[in-house]
Design a protein around this motif. Structure first.
Motif, mmCIF file in Angstrom:
data_model
loop_
_atom_site.group_PDB
_atom_site.id
_atom_site.type_symbol
_atom_site.label_atom_id
_atom_site.label_comp_id
_atom_site.label_asym_id
_atom_site.label_seq_id
_atom_site.Cartn_x
_atom_site.Cartn_y
_atom_site.Cartn_z
ATOM 1 N N SER A 74 0.838 -1.227 -0.012
ATOM 2 C CA SER A 74 0.154 0.173 -0.123
ATOM 3 C C SER A 74 0.901 1.290 -0.079
ATOM 4 N N GLU A 78 0.607 3.860 -2.892
ATOM 5 C CA GLU A 78 0.327 5.459 -2.472
ATOM 6 C C GLU A 78 1.398 6.488 -3.155
ATOM 7 N N THR A 81 0.778 6.681 -6.985
ATOM 8 C CA THR A 81 -0.570 6.586 -7.423
ATOM 9 C C THR A 81 -0.624 8.148 -8.052
ATOM 10 N N ALA A 129 -4.434 1.042 -1.837
ATOM 11 C CA ALA A 129 -3.727 2.360 -1.831
ATOM 12 C C ALA A 129 -4.163 3.317 -2.953
ATOM 13 N N VAL A 133 -6.125 6.903 -1.956
ATOM 14 C CA VAL A 133 -5.685 8.191 -2.693
ATOM 15 C C VAL A 133 -6.474 8.647 -3.628
ATOM 16 N N ALA A 347 -1.325 11.462 -1.302
ATOM 17 C CA ALA A 347 -0.491 10.308 -1.486
ATOM 18 C C ALA A 347 0.749 10.301 -0.178
ATOM 19 N N ASN A 350 -1.120 9.752 3.448
ATOM 20 C CA ASN A 350 -1.764 8.203 3.329
ATOM 21 C C ASN A 350 -0.458 7.343 3.824
#
Length: 396
Positions: A74, A78, A81, A129, A133, A347, A350
């Motif tokens: 994840s 993240e 992303t 993830a 995001v 991102a 998180n």
């Protein structure tokens, strides 16, 4: 000496008597439903997968490794992303995330070896993830800027509901109806949300669809430290949260742990929403130092493991501080960011959450093994409070 922030309140704060823009538009409601479905599918299996591994004789390592691998995947996804969104757009990427999170859940009952369980966890971690995001970024664009803090606070409430309700429900269902039904249900709940993605339209939806390909943005450059300080402070509080989630249930009796964890979750959820409303009217960074103090104080109270009432009260204080840290850090970053940086901000935030949580679990485990739960909690409190000066600097 107290530092007085000279940063003005957000320029878009509505004038007295001026009607506030509508928050719950069709686009925002669809995004909340998407997040509720995805988080429900995620939490439905969070405790079930270790149970499945244990039932199939994979041992303690096999029971814990899939969850750790899921979180590691994840964090990696993240950070990637925003880059992916710049090439695919957030709508397409969100559909991909839902498929990656949901579809592998249906094959879990057929997995017999640890390698297969880890592979499924990696894929689901990537999907998880992408979803968190993408949804966070899309909500940031979809809600009116004057009510962005409140809108993100409500998103936090939506994301926490499955943790409170669906997580124990998954364990109960696994015992009553078996793993196959639970795994298939998790897949269906997540995949059923995918058709909602193209419907996120209207003025906010058009912005959401186009902004994802406009560029991911960066947190470096002249304004980088102002964006990074809040997320670093939040990461410290996330470490403490990782310690609480992993070790409070083993530090006290179940009759104490259950109400304590409920008090923590309820306080964090309520305060995150209220703090979001506050951040719509004031600079959010001013809340970072109180958030750290409350988090550290709650952790210190939890160190009194022989006094149940103190532990429950401490977890309520801790939850208030952690919810405040969540809202303050994310809104402080967004108040200082350009629209093209919103994806990267979400991102980074998180990733700090997941890394901090993982570090708390690992570091807390070492402290518990070496000195016991009360000492581990007290040390965590002290380390958390060391972030107060950084939180004060982040106001500037």
């Amino acid at each position: 000496m107290t530092t007085i922030s000279t940063r003005p309140a957000p320029a878009d704060t509505p004038a007295p008597g001026r009607a506030r823009p509508r928050l719950l538009t069709a686009a925002v409601l669809r995004l909340y439903l998407l997040d509720l479905a995805a988080m429900s599918g995620f939490y439905l299996l969070l405790s079930v997968v270790p149970m499945l591994a244990a039932e199939r004789g994979m041992g303690g390592l096999g029971a814990g490794l899939p969850t750790g691998v899921l979180m590691f995947a994840s964090v990696a996804a993240e950070l990637a992303t925003p880059w992916l969104a710049a090439r695919l757009g957030y709508r397409r990427l969100l559909v991909l995330g839902l498929v990656l999170l949901g579809a592998p859940a249906a094959v879990l009952p057929a997995v017999t070896g640890l390698g297969g369980l880890i592979a499924v966890s990696v894929v689901r971690g990537l999907g998880f993830a992408i979803v968190v995001v993408a949804v966070g970024t899309m909500v940031t664009w979809a809600v009116p800027e004057q009510r962005r803090g409140e809108g993100l606070g409500l998103l936090g409430v939506v994301a926490m509901l499955p943790a409170v309700v669906v997580l124990p429900l998954g364990v109960w269902l696994a015992h009553r109806v078996g793993f196959v039904v639970v795994c298939v249900a998790a897949a269906v709940v997540v995949l059923a949300a995918a058709p909602l993605v193209p419907a996120v339209r209207g003025a906010a939806g058009d912005t959401v669809g186009s902004a994802g390909s406009a560029g991911a943005g960066h947190l470096t450059g002249p304004g980088g430290p102002a964006l990074l300080r809040p997320v670093v402070v939040f990461g410290v509080t996330a470490v403490a949260s990782g310690v609480v989630v992993a070790f409070l249930p083993t530090a006290v009796a179940a009759a104490v742990a259950v109400p304590a964890l409920f008090a923590q979750s309820a306080a964090a959820t309520a305060v995150r929403w209220l703090a979001g409303r506050y951040c719509d009217r004031r600079p959010a960074a001013g809340l970072l130092a109180p958030a750290v103090v409350l988090t550290g104080a709650g952790m210190a109270l939890a160190a009194c493991t022989g006094r149940p009432a103190v532990v429950v009260a401490g977890m309520a204080v801790f939850g208030a501080g952690f919810g405040l840290a969540q809202a303050a850090s994310l809104n402080a970053m967004l108040q200082r960011a350009r629209p093209g940086q919103y994806g990267t901000v979400n991102a980074a935030w998180n990733a700090a959450y997941d890394v901090g949580w993982g570090a708390g679990s690992v570091g807390g485990g070492a402290l518990v093994a070496a000195a016991g739960h009360p000492t581990a909690f007290a040390v965590t409190a002290a380390v958390t409070l060391l972030a107060v000066p950084a939180a004060r600097r982040a106001r500037r």
